[in-house]
Write a protein that holds these residues in place. Structure first.
Motif, PDB file in Angstrom:
ATOM      1  N   THR A 198     -19.574  -5.528  -1.529  1.00 18.30           N
ATOM      2  CA  THR A 198     -19.809  -4.475  -0.538  1.00 18.30           C
ATOM      3  C   THR A 198     -18.630  -4.370   0.422  1.00 18.30           C
ATOM      4  N   ALA A 199     -18.115  -5.504   0.871  1.00 20.80           N
ATOM      5  CA  ALA A 199     -16.961  -5.493   1.770  1.00 20.80           C
ATOM      6  C   ALA A 199     -15.743  -4.889   1.083  1.00 20.80           C
ATOM      7  N   LEU A 200     -15.539  -5.253  -0.180  1.00 15.94           N
ATOM      8  CA  LEU A 200     -14.418  -4.692  -0.930  1.00 15.94           C
ATOM      9  C   LEU A 200     -14.617  -3.200  -1.160  1.00 15.94           C
ATOM     10  N   ARG A 201     -15.819  -2.798  -1.490  1.00 15.16           N
ATOM     11  CA  ARG A 201     -16.116  -1.379  -1.675  1.00 15.16           C
ATOM     12  C   ARG A 201     -15.793  -0.588  -0.411  1.00 15.16           C
ATOM     13  N   ASP A 202     -16.199  -1.105   0.736  1.00 16.60           N
ATOM     14  CA  ASP A 202     -15.941  -0.415   2.002  1.00 16.60           C
ATOM     15  C   ASP A 202     -14.444  -0.282   2.272  1.00 16.60           C
ATOM     16  N   LEU A 214     -12.082  -0.249  -0.024  1.00 16.62           N
ATOM     17  CA  LEU A 214     -11.559   0.712  -1.006  1.00 16.62           C
ATOM     18  C   LEU A 214     -11.895   2.150  -0.609  1.00 16.62           C
ATOM     19  N   LEU A 215     -13.067   2.354  -0.025  1.00 16.79           N
ATOM     20  CA  LEU A 215     -13.434   3.684   0.481  1.00 16.79           C
ATOM     21  C   LEU A 215     -12.453   4.135   1.565  1.00 16.79           C
ATOM     22  N   ARG A 216     -12.155   3.227   2.507  1.00 17.87           N
ATOM     23  CA  ARG A 216     -11.222   3.562   3.593  1.00 17.87           C
ATOM     24  C   ARG A 216      -9.822   3.868   3.067  1.00 17.87           C
ATOM     25  N   ALA A 217      -9.456   3.221   1.949  1.00 17.11           N
ATOM     26  CA  ALA A 217      -8.131   3.437   1.365  1.00 17.11           C
ATOM     27  C   ALA A 217      -8.106   4.625   0.409  1.00 17.11           C
ATOM     28  N   GLY A 218      -9.255   5.266   0.197  1.00 19.72           N
ATOM     29  CA  GLY A 218      -9.318   6.404  -0.706  1.00 19.72           C
ATOM     30  C   GLY A 218      -9.305   6.024  -2.177  1.00 19.72           C
ATOM     31  N   LEU A 219      -9.687   4.793  -2.485  1.00 21.97           N
ATOM     32  CA  LEU A 219      -9.656   4.304  -3.867  1.00 21.97           C
ATOM     33  C   LEU A 219     -11.038   4.142  -4.482  1.00 21.97           C
ATOM     34  N   GLU A 220     -12.036   4.779  -3.920  1.00 19.89           N
ATOM     35  CA  GLU A 220     -13.406   4.559  -4.394  1.00 19.89           C
ATOM     36  C   GLU A 220     -13.610   4.979  -5.850  1.00 19.89           C
ATOM     37  N   ARG A 221     -12.891   5.957  -6.316  1.00 18.52           N
ATOM     38  CA  ARG A 221     -13.055   6.420  -7.705  1.00 18.52           C
ATOM     39  C   ARG A 221     -12.217   5.606  -8.693  1.00 18.52           C
ATOM     40  N   ASP A 222     -11.315   4.790  -8.175  1.00 12.69           N
ATOM     41  CA  ASP A 222     -10.393   4.051  -9.031  1.00 12.69           C
ATOM     42  C   ASP A 222     -10.921   2.694  -9.493  1.00 12.69           C
ATOM     43  N   PHE A 223     -12.057   2.282  -8.988  1.00 15.46           N
ATOM     44  CA  PHE A 223     -12.655   0.997  -9.364  1.00 15.46           C
ATOM     45  C   PHE A 223     -14.094   1.220  -9.847  1.00 15.46           C
ATOM     46  N   PRO A 224     -14.261   1.924 -10.969  1.00 17.23           N
ATOM     47  CA  PRO A 224     -15.614   2.257 -11.424  1.00 17.23           C
ATOM     48  C   PRO A 224     -16.420   1.053 -11.903  1.00 17.23           C
TER      49      PRO A 224
END
Length: 103
Positions: free
Chosen positions: A30-34, A36-46
């Motif tokens: 969850t921390a990593l997901r958050d 990645l969201l802030r960095a705009g990479l949410e779609r890059d780690f499916p």
């Protein structure tokens, strides 16, 4: 002896929800997901997910990523490390400056 066996959980009753490893992995994912969201990479780690291995140890699976995503992540880490080192140097400098004025 029979009572001890009845109190223990077996494979049929064990649940990952009873595992500290599961919660640690979930919180880390969850921390990593958050981040990645802030960095705009949410779609890059499916494939990002929390999981447990056969021994009940939690881990976070990042999955496969494109070379461009790996480069972007490497750049973010380099920037974060450089920023952290710069802040440490600034804090060390301000501490030594304050100590010098007291003599």
């Amino acid at each position: 002896m029979r009572d001890d066996a009845a109190e223990r959980e077996d494979a049929a009753t064990w649940s990952p929800l009873n595992s500290d490893g599961w919660y640690a992995a979930r919180d880390a994912a969850t921390a990593l997901r958050d981040a990645l969201l802030r960095a705009g990479l949410e779609r890059d780690f499916p494939y990002l997910r929390a999981d447990l291995n056969a021994f009940g140890h939690g881990f976070v699976e990042l999955g496969r990523v494109s070379p461009a995503t790996a480069e972007r992540l490497a750049e973010l880490l380099r920037t974060a490390l450089a920023t952290g080192l710069q802040r440490l140097e600034e804090n060390d400098g301000s501490t030594s400056d304050q100590g010098a004025g007291k003599d």
